[in-house]
Design a protein around this motif. Structure first.
Motif, PDB file in Angstrom:
ATOM      1  N   TYR A  72       1.004  -1.294  -0.189  1.00  0.00           N
ATOM      2  CA  TYR A  72      -0.056   0.333  -0.315  1.00  0.00           C
ATOM      3  C   TYR A  72       0.745   0.856  -0.181  1.00  0.00           C
ATOM      4  N   LYS A  73       2.311   1.575   0.991  1.00  0.00           N
ATOM      5  CA  LYS A  73       2.611   3.011   1.313  1.00  0.00           C
ATOM      6  C   LYS A  73       3.482   2.851  -0.690  1.00  0.00           C
ATOM      7  N   PHE A  74       4.153   1.719  -1.150  1.00  0.00           N
ATOM      8  CA  PHE A  74       4.861   1.689  -1.856  1.00  0.00           C
ATOM      9  C   PHE A  74       4.026   2.324  -3.215  1.00  0.00           C
ATOM     10  N   PHE A  75       2.723   1.978  -3.485  1.00  0.00           N
ATOM     11  CA  PHE A  75       1.904   2.365  -4.538  1.00  0.00           C
ATOM     12  C   PHE A  75       1.599   3.415  -4.178  1.00  0.00           C
ATOM     13  N   LEU A  76       1.087   4.045  -3.277  1.00  0.00           N
ATOM     14  CA  LEU A  76       0.002   5.297  -3.092  1.00  0.00           C
ATOM     15  C   LEU A  76       1.602   6.707  -2.900  1.00  0.00           C
ATOM     16  N   ALA A  77       3.192   5.859  -2.138  1.00  0.00           N
ATOM     17  CA  ALA A  77       4.382   7.329  -2.846  1.00  0.00           C
ATOM     18  C   ALA A  77       4.316   7.275  -3.837  1.00  0.00           C
ATOM     19  N   GLN A  78       4.801   6.378  -5.003  1.00  0.00           N
ATOM     20  CA  GLN A  78       4.371   6.026  -6.739  1.00  0.00           C
ATOM     21  C   GLN A  78       3.862   6.808  -7.480  1.00  0.00           C
ATOM     22  N   ALA A  79       2.324   6.430  -6.857  1.00  0.00           N
ATOM     23  CA  ALA A  79       1.429   7.129  -7.316  1.00  0.00           C
ATOM     24  C   ALA A  79       1.710   8.561  -7.549  1.00  0.00           C
ATOM     25  N   TYR A  80       2.065   9.157  -5.699  1.00  0.00           N
ATOM     26  CA  TYR A  80       1.751  11.113  -5.657  1.00  0.00           C
ATOM     27  C   TYR A  80       2.928  11.874  -6.196  1.00  0.00           C
ATOM     28  N   GLU A  81       4.233  10.601  -6.820  1.00  0.00           N
ATOM     29  CA  GLU A  81       5.018  10.963  -6.974  1.00  0.00           C
ATOM     30  C   GLU A  81       4.536  11.523  -8.896  1.00  0.00           C
ATOM     31  N   GLN A  82       3.397  10.823  -9.084  1.00  0.00           N
ATOM     32  CA  GLN A  82       3.309  11.116 -10.884  1.00  0.00           C
ATOM     33  C   GLN A  82       1.620  12.246 -10.540  1.00  0.00           C
ATOM     34  N   GLY A  83       0.929  12.965  -9.781  1.00  0.00           N
ATOM     35  CA  GLY A  83      -0.026  13.245  -9.471  1.00  0.00           C
ATOM     36  C   GLY A  83      -0.632  14.188  -8.806  1.00  0.00           C
ATOM     37  N   ASP A  84      -2.060  14.651  -7.980  1.00  0.00           N
ATOM     38  CA  ASP A  84      -2.029  15.580  -7.723  1.00  0.00           C
ATOM     39  C   ASP A  84      -3.068  14.886  -6.242  1.00  0.00           C
ATOM     40  N   LEU A  85      -3.060  15.287  -5.167  1.00  0.00           N
ATOM     41  CA  LEU A  85      -3.886  14.701  -4.086  1.00  0.00           C
ATOM     42  C   LEU A  85      -5.227  14.417  -4.587  1.00  0.00           C
ATOM     43  N   SER A  86      -6.047  15.699  -4.871  1.00  0.00           N
ATOM     44  CA  SER A  86      -7.285  15.887  -5.279  1.00  0.00           C
ATOM     45  C   SER A  86      -7.329  14.461  -6.463  1.00  0.00           C
ATOM     46  N   ARG A  87      -6.514  14.063  -6.983  1.00  0.00           N
ATOM     47  CA  ARG A  87      -6.739  12.749  -7.810  1.00  0.00           C
ATOM     48  C   ARG A  87      -6.367  11.286  -8.043  1.00  0.00           C
ATOM     49  N   VAL A  88      -4.879  11.199  -7.330  1.00  0.00           N
ATOM     50  CA  VAL A  88      -4.567  10.513  -6.849  1.00  0.00           C
ATOM     51  C   VAL A  88      -5.373   9.415  -5.535  1.00  0.00           C
ATOM     52  N   TYR A  89      -5.688  10.796  -4.702  1.00  0.00           N
ATOM     53  CA  TYR A  89      -6.268  10.019  -3.830  1.00  0.00           C
ATOM     54  C   TYR A  89      -7.949   9.480  -3.947  1.00  0.00           C
ATOM     55  N   PRO A  90      -9.011   9.869  -4.257  1.00  0.00           N
ATOM     56  CA  PRO A  90      -9.988   9.651  -5.184  1.00  0.00           C
ATOM     57  C   PRO A  90     -10.306   8.621  -5.671  1.00  0.00           C
ATOM     58  N   ILE A  91      -8.771   7.844  -6.841  1.00  0.00           N
ATOM     59  CA  ILE A  91      -9.242   6.779  -7.259  1.00  0.00           C
ATOM     60  C   ILE A  91      -8.120   5.595  -6.598  1.00  0.00           C
ATOM     61  N   ALA A  92      -7.180   5.898  -5.731  1.00  0.00           N
ATOM     62  CA  ALA A  92      -6.468   4.980  -4.653  1.00  0.00           C
ATOM     63  C   ALA A  92      -7.886   4.764  -3.712  1.00  0.00           C
ATOM     64  N   ARG A  93      -8.442   5.528  -2.891  1.00  0.00           N
ATOM     65  CA  ARG A  93      -9.398   5.238  -1.679  1.00  0.00           C
ATOM     66  C   ARG A  93     -11.034   5.175  -2.509  1.00  0.00           C
TER      67      ARG A  93
END
Length: 278
Positions: A72-93
């Protein structure tokens, strides 16, 4: 679900959005996650020291959950390297509660009323609308596989930890030990892969990591406690109101755009939460 449990889970949702926002501050998101993980281990150790040792039956659940939280932490950190909080967070959650509900129903882990499933569906629609900017606003699509990987890990640890805390009989102590193992495991592997540069930070950055760790523990301990006395799938869905908090933080703190689509998505998310209460 009673009102005290509802309010507790909403507080947990805010804390979850808060620590994700803290990860977005600064430079490398992987480094920020390593620092957060080490501080989580310290917080977890302090909590675990004040609680009874978990019963033997709980340790396999704690060990298994540690591996899932690493992913979970690995994928989430990599996603935040690529996108904004308001985009990554809704998809991830967003995808996670759908998976939790399906598995809960398939294996009869909890009884969920039809209106609860209606709420999950409406909430899912709002989450999808919230995330559509990846396709329409020219944002990096490289965040998608990482965000979806985080969602899968979230769905997995939601089920594993919900059942594990029930076996342990002590949600507070269970999460403390989970944070020790998961935090040290993630930090050790990332240090091995990327070297000691992962720990080079100013004192203020460590203070932010400590605040994030405290918020992370509070968010998860409350949620796991709620899962021991309320249906796992509905607690998981209610936690997704953290998306509202994340969008507001992204807008006010990071200057991310607030569009009509985001506003509509927020309304749908709130409507979905209300349906789960009926």
């Amino acid at each position: 679900m009673s009102l005290p449990i509802l309010l507790s889970v909403l507080a947990a949702a805010f804390l979850h959005a808060l620590w994700n926002a803290l990860i977005r501050l600064g430079g490398s998101k992987i480094r920020a996650m390593v620092m957060l993980s080490l501080m989580e281990a310290l917080v977890g150790a302090a909590i675990a020291a004040a609680r009874p040792m978990p019963i033997p039956a709980a340790w396999p659940w704690i060990a298994g959950a540690g591996f899932v939280h690493f992913a979970y932490k690995f994928f989430l950190a990599q996603a935040y390297e690529q996108g904004d909080l308001s985009r990554v967070y809704p998809i991830a959650r967003g995808a996670a509660p759908m998976l939790v509900a399906i598995v809960s129903a398939a294996f009869a882990l909890d009884h969920i009323a039809p209106m609860g499933y209606a709420g999950i569906a409406v909430l899912g629609l709002g989450i999808l609308l919230m995330a559509r900017g990846v396709f329409t606003d020219g944002e990096s699509r490289r965040l998608l596989p990482f965000a979806l990987g985080s969602a899968l890990a979230t769905a997995t640890y939601t089920l594993v930890d919900g059942m594990g805390a029930r076996v342990a009989g002590d949600a507070v102590g269970y999460v403390g030990w989970l944070m020790i193992g998961g935090g040290l495991g993630f930090a050790a592997l990332m240090l091995g892969l990327r070297g000691p540069a992962m720990l080079r930070a100013r004192p203020g950055e460590w203070a932010v990591a400590g605040a994030g760790a405290a918020a992370s523990y509070g968010a998860y301990a409350i949620s796991i406690w709620a899962m021991t006395i309320a249906p796992i799938a509905l607690v998981a869905v209610l936690r997704e109101t953290s998306i509202l908090f994340a969008v507001v933080i992204g807008w006010l703190v990071f200057g991310e755009k607030m569009t009509r689509a985001k506003a509509l998505a927020a309304v749908l998310i709130v409507a979905g939460v209300m349906l789960t209460r009926l």
